[in-house]
Structures are given as C-alpha cells and as structure tokens.
Design an enzyme around this catalytic site. Structure first.
Site, PDB file in Angstrom:
ATOM      1  N   ARG A 241      -4.566  10.547   4.266  1.00 54.13           N
ATOM      2  CA  ARG A 241      -3.490  11.516   4.436  1.00 54.13           C
ATOM      3  C   ARG A 241      -2.486  11.534   3.297  1.00 54.13           C
ATOM      4  NH1 ARG A 241      -2.408  13.527   8.638  1.00 54.13           N
ATOM      5  NH2 ARG A 241      -0.201  13.663   8.151  1.00 54.13           N
TER       6      ARG A 241
ATOM      7  N   CYS B 207      -4.844  12.560  12.913  1.00 56.44           N
ATOM      8  CA  CYS B 207      -5.539  11.276  12.726  1.00 56.44           C
ATOM      9  C   CYS B 207      -5.435  10.531  14.052  1.00 56.44           C
ATOM     10  CB  CYS B 207      -4.911  10.489  11.587  1.00 56.44           C
ATOM     11  SG  CYS B 207      -3.400   9.682  12.053  1.00 56.44           S
TER      12      CYS B 207
ATOM     13  N   LYS C 280       0.849  -1.208   0.000  1.00 63.56           N
ATOM     14  CA  LYS C 280       0.000   0.000   0.000  1.00 63.56           C
ATOM     15  C   LYS C 280       0.875   1.244   0.000  1.00 63.56           C
ATOM     16  CE  LYS C 280      -1.687   1.557   4.027  1.00 63.56           C
ATOM     17  NZ  LYS C 280      -1.378   2.982   4.308  1.00 63.56           N
ATOM     18  N   ASN C 281       1.924   1.245   0.822  1.00 56.69           N
ATOM     19  CA  ASN C 281       2.723   2.461   1.004  1.00 56.69           C
ATOM     20  C   ASN C 281       3.732   2.704  -0.100  1.00 56.69           C
ATOM     21  OD1 ASN C 281       1.179   2.899   3.218  1.00 56.69           O
ATOM     22  ND2 ASN C 281       2.763   2.427   4.734  1.00 56.69           N
TER      23      ASN C 281
ATOM     24  N   ASP D   8       4.680   0.439  11.931  1.00 57.72           N
ATOM     25  CA  ASP D   8       3.477  -0.162  11.347  1.00 57.72           C
ATOM     26  C   ASP D   8       3.317  -1.631  11.708  1.00 57.72           C
ATOM     27  OD1 ASP D   8       3.542   1.745   8.235  1.00 57.72           O
ATOM     28  OD2 ASP D   8       2.989   2.263  10.283  1.00 57.72           O
TER      29      ASP D   8
ATOM     30  N   ARG E 149       0.456  14.365  13.335  1.00 54.02           N
ATOM     31  CA  ARG E 149       0.898  14.159  11.943  1.00 54.02           C
ATOM     32  C   ARG E 149       1.110  15.495  11.200  1.00 54.02           C
ATOM     33  NH1 ARG E 149      -1.017   8.869  10.093  1.00 54.02           N
ATOM     34  NH2 ARG E 149       0.710   8.976   8.632  1.00 54.02           N
TER      35      ARG E 149
ATOM     36  N   LYS F 175      14.507  15.337  11.133  1.00 55.72           N
ATOM     37  CA  LYS F 175      14.144  13.982  11.571  1.00 55.72           C
ATOM     38  C   LYS F 175      13.751  13.191  10.332  1.00 55.72           C
ATOM     39  CE  LYS F 175      10.363  13.956  14.206  1.00 55.72           C
ATOM     40  NZ  LYS F 175       9.086  14.279  14.913  1.00 55.72           N
ATOM     41  N   VAL F 176      13.680  11.898  10.455  1.00 61.19           N
ATOM     42  CA  VAL F 176      13.359  11.054   9.293  1.00 61.19           C
ATOM     43  C   VAL F 176      11.848  11.100   9.054  1.00 61.19           C
ATOM     44  CG1 VAL F 176      13.307   8.685   8.434  1.00 61.19           C
ATOM     45  CG2 VAL F 176      15.332   9.532   9.650  1.00 61.19           C
ATOM     46  N   SER F 177      11.471  11.446   7.842  1.00 58.81           N
ATOM     47  CA  SER F 177      10.041  11.475   7.494  1.00 58.81           C
ATOM     48  C   SER F 177       9.842  10.819   6.135  1.00 58.81           C
ATOM     49  CB  SER F 177       9.530  12.924   7.425  1.00 58.81           C
ATOM     50  OG  SER F 177       8.311  12.977   6.697  1.00 58.81           O
ATOM     51  N   VAL F 178       9.030   9.775   6.101  1.00 57.65           N
ATOM     52  CA  VAL F 178       8.740   9.092   4.835  1.00 57.65           C
ATOM     53  C   VAL F 178       8.046  10.057   3.879  1.00 57.65           C
ATOM     54  CG1 VAL F 178       7.350   7.272   3.774  1.00 57.65           C
ATOM     55  CG2 VAL F 178       8.640   6.803   5.878  1.00 57.65           C
TER      56      VAL F 178
ATOM     57  N   ARG G   9      -8.642  -0.743   4.604  1.00 58.06           N
ATOM     58  CA  ARG G   9      -7.772   0.313   4.064  1.00 58.06           C
ATOM     59  C   ARG G   9      -6.409  -0.253   3.662  1.00 58.06           C
ATOM     60  NH1 ARG G   9      -6.851   5.329   7.530  1.00 58.06           N
ATOM     61  NH2 ARG G   9      -5.671   5.705   5.639  1.00 58.06           N
TER      62      ARG G   9
HETATM   63  C1  EPZ Z   1       4.314   7.032   6.460  1.00 61.50           C
HETATM   64  O1  EPZ Z   1       3.522   8.041   7.062  1.00 61.50           O
HETATM   65  C2  EPZ Z   1       3.415   5.816   6.319  1.00 61.50           C
HETATM   66  N1  EPZ Z   1       2.288   6.116   5.433  1.00 61.50           N
HETATM   67  C3  EPZ Z   1       2.895   5.397   7.704  1.00 61.50           C
HETATM   68  O2  EPZ Z   1       2.108   4.235   7.536  1.00 61.50           O
HETATM   69  C4  EPZ Z   1       4.103   5.067   8.583  1.00 61.50           C
HETATM   70  O3  EPZ Z   1       3.663   4.737   9.869  1.00 61.50           O
HETATM   71  C5  EPZ Z   1       5.052   6.273   8.633  1.00 61.50           C
HETATM   72  O4  EPZ Z   1       5.419   6.681   7.293  1.00 61.50           O
HETATM   73  C6  EPZ Z   1       6.328   5.968   9.409  1.00 61.50           C
HETATM   74  O5  EPZ Z   1       6.991   4.902   8.796  1.00 61.50           O
HETATM   75  C7  EPZ Z   1       2.445   5.943   4.104  1.00 61.50           C
HETATM   76  O6  EPZ Z   1       3.508   5.583   3.626  1.00 61.50           O
HETATM   77  C8  EPZ Z   1       1.251   6.234   3.237  1.00 61.50           C
HETATM   78  P1  EPZ Z   1       6.422  10.216   8.657  1.00 61.50           P
HETATM   79  P2  EPZ Z   1       4.103   9.558   7.141  1.00 61.50           P
HETATM   80  O7  EPZ Z   1       6.402  11.514   7.927  1.00 61.50           O
HETATM   81  O8  EPZ Z   1       4.911   9.852   5.945  1.00 61.50           O
HETATM   82  C9  EPZ Z   1       6.716  13.466  12.080  1.00 61.50           C
HETATM   83  C10 EPZ Z   1       0.224   2.893   7.724  1.00 61.50           C
HETATM   84  O9  EPZ Z   1      -0.240   2.307   8.706  1.00 61.50           O
HETATM   85  N2  EPZ Z   1       6.591  14.474  11.007  1.00 61.50           N
HETATM   86  O10 EPZ Z   1       7.561   9.273   8.383  1.00 61.50           O
HETATM   87  O11 EPZ Z   1       2.965  10.438   7.472  1.00 61.50           O
HETATM   88  C11 EPZ Z   1       5.457  12.644  12.265  1.00 61.50           C
HETATM   89  O12 EPZ Z   1       4.543  13.305  13.114  1.00 61.50           O
HETATM   90  C12 EPZ Z   1       0.710   4.307   7.870  1.00 61.50           C
HETATM   91  O13 EPZ Z   1       0.371   2.388   6.582  1.00 61.50           O
HETATM   92  C13 EPZ Z   1       6.768  15.816  11.321  1.00 61.50           C
HETATM   93  O14 EPZ Z   1       6.994  16.186  12.478  1.00 61.50           O
HETATM   94  O15 EPZ Z   1       5.051   9.446   8.419  1.00 61.50           O
HETATM   95  C14 EPZ Z   1       5.990  11.381  12.887  1.00 61.50           C
HETATM   96  O16 EPZ Z   1       6.180  11.601  14.270  1.00 61.50           O
HETATM   97  C15 EPZ Z   1       0.439   4.869   9.253  1.00 61.50           C
HETATM   98  N3  EPZ Z   1       6.665  16.744  10.325  1.00 61.50           N
HETATM   99  C16 EPZ Z   1       7.365  11.215  12.225  1.00 61.50           C
HETATM  100  O17 EPZ Z   1       7.695  12.504  11.687  1.00 61.50           O
HETATM  101  C17 EPZ Z   1       6.411  16.386   9.026  1.00 61.50           C
HETATM  102  O18 EPZ Z   1       6.351  17.280   8.158  1.00 61.50           O
HETATM  103  C18 EPZ Z   1       7.395  10.215  11.091  1.00 61.50           C
HETATM  104  O19 EPZ Z   1       6.330  10.515  10.226  1.00 61.50           O
HETATM  105  C19 EPZ Z   1       6.243  15.013   8.725  1.00 61.50           C
HETATM  106  C20 EPZ Z   1       6.343  14.075   9.729  1.00 61.50           C
END
Ligand code: EPZ
Length: 430
Positions: free
Chosen positions: A102, A126, A22-23, A316, A131, A171-174, A408
């Site tokens: 999202r 959410c 999915k991701n 996840d 988020r 920080k690491v953000s996908v 989902r």
């Molecule tokens: C992706 O969400 C995934 N979704 C999530 O999977 C997954 O849990 C997450 O990455 C972490 O691996 C998809 O790929 C569609 P992040 P994402 O940005 O990109 C903070 C599932 O169940 N952050 O890596 O939204 C955030 O709050 C879903 O399939 C900021 O502070 O996650 C979190 O604490 C749930 N500012 C951390 O970074 C930002 O601009 C990691 O979030 C962005 C994120």
C-alpha cells in the site's frame, strides 16, 4: 510456503539489534523521486516490502545501487542504498505492484510535484480495513492538482505545478501527512498542514527533506509549515530505528521472562509503549545504547489500553500487546480505534488457549495460566508476530503458517530470537 516452528518455555537473555524502521525507510525511498541527484540512505532494513518498493521505483526510472559489505560491518547493520531519479521515465504506478504494498501509493505526491502528473493505482483494501485514500486526494487538490478516478487508477494532473495551500486534516493520517509534505516542498509558495500525524517516521522524512534543501518548520508537531523551493538536492540520511520492532521484541522478552538489551532502540520514540510495558510489571530501563527489558518470575499484570495516533499507544503494537496479556494475572481491555478490522489474531491466539472476547472495537482478554502450542495461521504483518510472542510462552510446539507476512516487516526475526535462547526455526516450504 515457509513456516516457523517454535517450542515455547525458554526465557530470552542477550542482545537484539534493532533494525531501521520499515515505516521510515519506505517513505524515505519515495522521497528520491523529488530530486535528480542521489539520495543515500543507510540502515535500510532488508525486508520484503523494501524490495517491492525498489521494483516500483525502478519502474519510474530510479537507479538503485546497494553498497557492498564494508570491513568491520556485521550483518546487524542495514543496507546502504543510493537512489538516483535523474529522470522520471514513467509516471504510472501499476495495480499489480501497488496492490501488493500500500505505501507505494505514496509516490503520488512526489510524481505530481516533480512531473506535474501521475497515474497511480488505488491501493484497494487490505486485511486490517478498507484503508481509503480520500485524505491524500484532498491534499493534492488543495495544492492545485486536478484529480480523476478512472478504472481503479488515480489520474492526477498539475501542468502548472503545485501551489502552496492550507491543508487541515479531519483525522490524523500518517500516509496523508507524508503525501502532503512530499508534494508541498516543491510547490509555489507556503503550505500549512494542520492536524498532521506526529509519528517519528514523519519527522525522520521531514529531517531528510530539510537536508535536501526543503524549508519545513514545526517538525514533530501537528502543524507543519512548508515554504516551497524550486528544486531539491541529494543528501545522506540514516533511517531511524524501528519503534514497532522495539516494542515487539520488548514484548517477546516480557512474555518469556529474561533479560534482553534492545540495542539501538530509541526511548524517545516509544511514546506510551514503555509506560504500558511497565504497567504489566515488566522492567524497562533506558541505557546509553538502547533499552533493557527485564522480568524475573513476577506475574504479568493486566492493562486497559486504547490505540491512538502518536504519541499514544500504536495500533502496530496492539496485536503484540494482546499476546502478552493473554497470560496476565487478570482481565485486560484493549480497544482498537485506528482500524476497523485489526483483531484477526484473536482467533489464532484462541487456538493457543487464550481466552479473548470481542465487544465491537474492544477485546476483553481474560488471563489464563497457560498457553498450549498448536498450528496457527499468520494473517497480516503485526498479527503474525503476536503469534510468535504467544508461542514463545506456550507449552509444546507451535507451527506458524504463511510467515511471508512476517518477512514484510521483521528482518531476520528467527535469528534475533535464536541468539537470545528461543527454540525457533524456519522450515522452508515449497
Ligand atoms: C501507516 O498506514 C502505517 N504504514 C501503518 O503501519 C500504521 O498502522 C498506520 O499508519 C497508523 O499508524 C506505513 O507507515 C507504511 P493512516 P496509513 O493513514 O498511512 C484512515 C504496519 O503494520 N484514513 O494513518 O495507511 C484509515 O482508514 C502498517 O506497518 C482515511 O480515512 O494509515 C485509518 O482508519 C499497518 N482516509 C486511519 O485513517 C485516508 O485518506 C489512519 O490511517 C487515509 C487514512
């Protein structure tokens, strides 16, 4: 609303075909916005989130064709979709759609790169946390976009196009990594993305972009180097196997005991999940067509795990691991470091007899001898499947409500588990 009824106690034996991720499918579909030519994606999972994203992309003007069944194709392979964004008819992603899924916020980068403008609803929080998207917006500004927030929408403008830049994430953000990558491939000049997320789904998207003519180095590493090009062409790309689904069904098999082949699973994408599974006493064997999960009667052992960005243990799979160790022979400590509110499954697991104590970001899971079936409530995608895992090993009947959360992210979950001997069925609700 549909419900799922499970009568626990059956060991799982057989084969489960792993679907496309999915991701990976979601960002890959969004990539279609970057070119007027056709992007053909195969192995796309049939999920509610994919259907919703289709609606959002069609609103932008993307034509989407789904190939029909081919001779010899069984129901286990995903859909093949052709996405063609010949022109972008509308650069607005509306609240009523973005708030439901999202990842649709990720259209921001491609719309800016292709059209020089975008109006995208802020996704809002959410169930698992606030988020924020500040890092997405930082990346767009670094690439030269003007960003304003008005009435819950991000108004982004880059009338002279985007310009390559050095983007260093705190920080690491996908999502932010996806956004920066998708925007920079059409920017003028070079972009460096530092502290990029290394999840395999990002590598899958990058490899697809390279097939489309993008110039990207450092794929799968935490530093991506992009040389912007003036346009991208179409390509054909197969969606990578879903590592979260793999970990989930591995824990179903481990929880019940049994012998299950996870067909199409990719051991090289499972990072710490396989190691943690082995620590619990589950046998995990790589085979030439997937991964075999085996547990005879030996008791499950407790583990201490922190969720981490890839290649660490994925957030996840946190809820699924928690369900698995509710019956371990001792106490496990599971720390959630990515999201601030990802323990909603704890109360529901407790209804099945689990003994879990929360200490801030850490769950102390004291193993119990048995779980007992009860009515429970799904609250978010991964929490809902942790209830399935626990119910498979609970004595008696469990009824899981609000299973739309499951739909989902898990394709034909009941059928896949039924085929391995689980006593599970969906009860359609009004
Ligand atoms: C992706 O969400 C995934 N979704 C999530 O999977 C997954 O849990 C997450 O990455 C972490 O691996 C998809 O790929 C569609 P992040 P994402 O940005 O990109 C903070 C599932 O169940 N952050 O890596 O939204 C955030 O709050 C879903 O399939 C900021 O502070 O996650 C979190 O604490 C749930 N500012 C951390 O970074 C930002 O601009 C990691 O979030 C962005 C994120």
């Amino acid at each position: 609303m549909d419900r799922i009824r499970i009568r626990g106690g059956n060991r799982l034996n057989g084969t489960i075909a792993i679907s496309g991720a999915k991701n990976a499918a979601l960002p890959l579909m969004i990539v279609s916005l970057l070119t007027p030519e056709t992007l053909t994606l195969s192995n796309v999972p049939r999920l509610a989130d994919v259907k919703l994203l289709q609606r959002i992309l069609q609103n932008h003007g993307v034509d989407i064709m789904i190939a029909g069944k081919r001779p010899g194709q069984n129901g286990q392979s995903g859909d093949t979709k052709q996405l063609s964004a010949k022109t972008i008819a509308d650069t607005t992603a509306p609240y009523e759609l973005v708030s439901k899924m999202r990842a649709s916020f990720w259209v921001l980068g491609p719309l800016l790169a292709r059209c020089g403008e975008a109006k995208v609803s802020l996704p809002g929080g959410c169930a698992i946390g606030t988020r924020p998207v500040d890092m997405h917006l930082l990346a767009m500004e670094k690439l030269g976009a003007e960003i304003a927030i008005e009435n819950g929408y991000v108004i982004a403008k880059a009338p002279r196009g985007l310009t390559g830049a050095r983007i260093s994430f705190d920080k690491v953000s996908v999502g932010a990594t996806h956004a920066a990558l998708m925007a920079s491939v059409l920017a003028k000049g070079d972009t460096i993305i530092e502290n990029a997320a290394r999840e395999p789904e990002i590598g899958d998207v990058a490899e697809c972009l390279v097939k489309m003519g993008a110039k990207i180095e450092g794929i799968h590493s935490s530093t991506l180097r992009i040389t912007g090009v003036t346009s991208l062409h179409g390509c054909e790309h197969e969606v990578i196997a879903d590592r979260i689904e793999t970990g989930t069904y591995a824990m179903c098999a481990g929880m019940t005991g049994g012998d299950v082949l996870l067909k199409g699973a990719r051991p090289d994408t499972l990072g710490a999940v396989m190691d943690v599974m082995r620590q619990t006493g589950i046998e995990v064997t790589e085979t030439n067509d997937g991964i075999r999960i085996y547990r005879n009667g030996a008791a499950l052992q407790p583990v201490n795990v922190d969720t981490q960005p890839y290649p660490g243990f994925p957030t996840d799979c946190q809820a699924q691991l928690m369900a698995l160790v509710t019956k371990a022979n001792g106490t496990s400590m599971i720390r959630e470091t990515i999201f601030e509110n990802r323990f909603m499954h704890v109360q529901e697991l407790a209804r099945l007899g689990a003994d879990i104590h929360l200490h801030g970001d850490t769950a102390e899971v004291r193993g119990v001898a048995k779980l007992t079936g009860a009515p429970v409530m799904a609250t978010d995608l991964r929490a809902s499947v942790s209830l399935v895992i626990a119910a498979l090993a609970a004595e008696g009947e469990t009824m899981i409500n609000r299973v739309y959360h499951l739909d989902r992210g898990f394709e034909t979950l009941e059928e896949k588990l039924q085929a391995c001997g689980a006593d599970i069925e969906r009860i359609s609700g009004n």
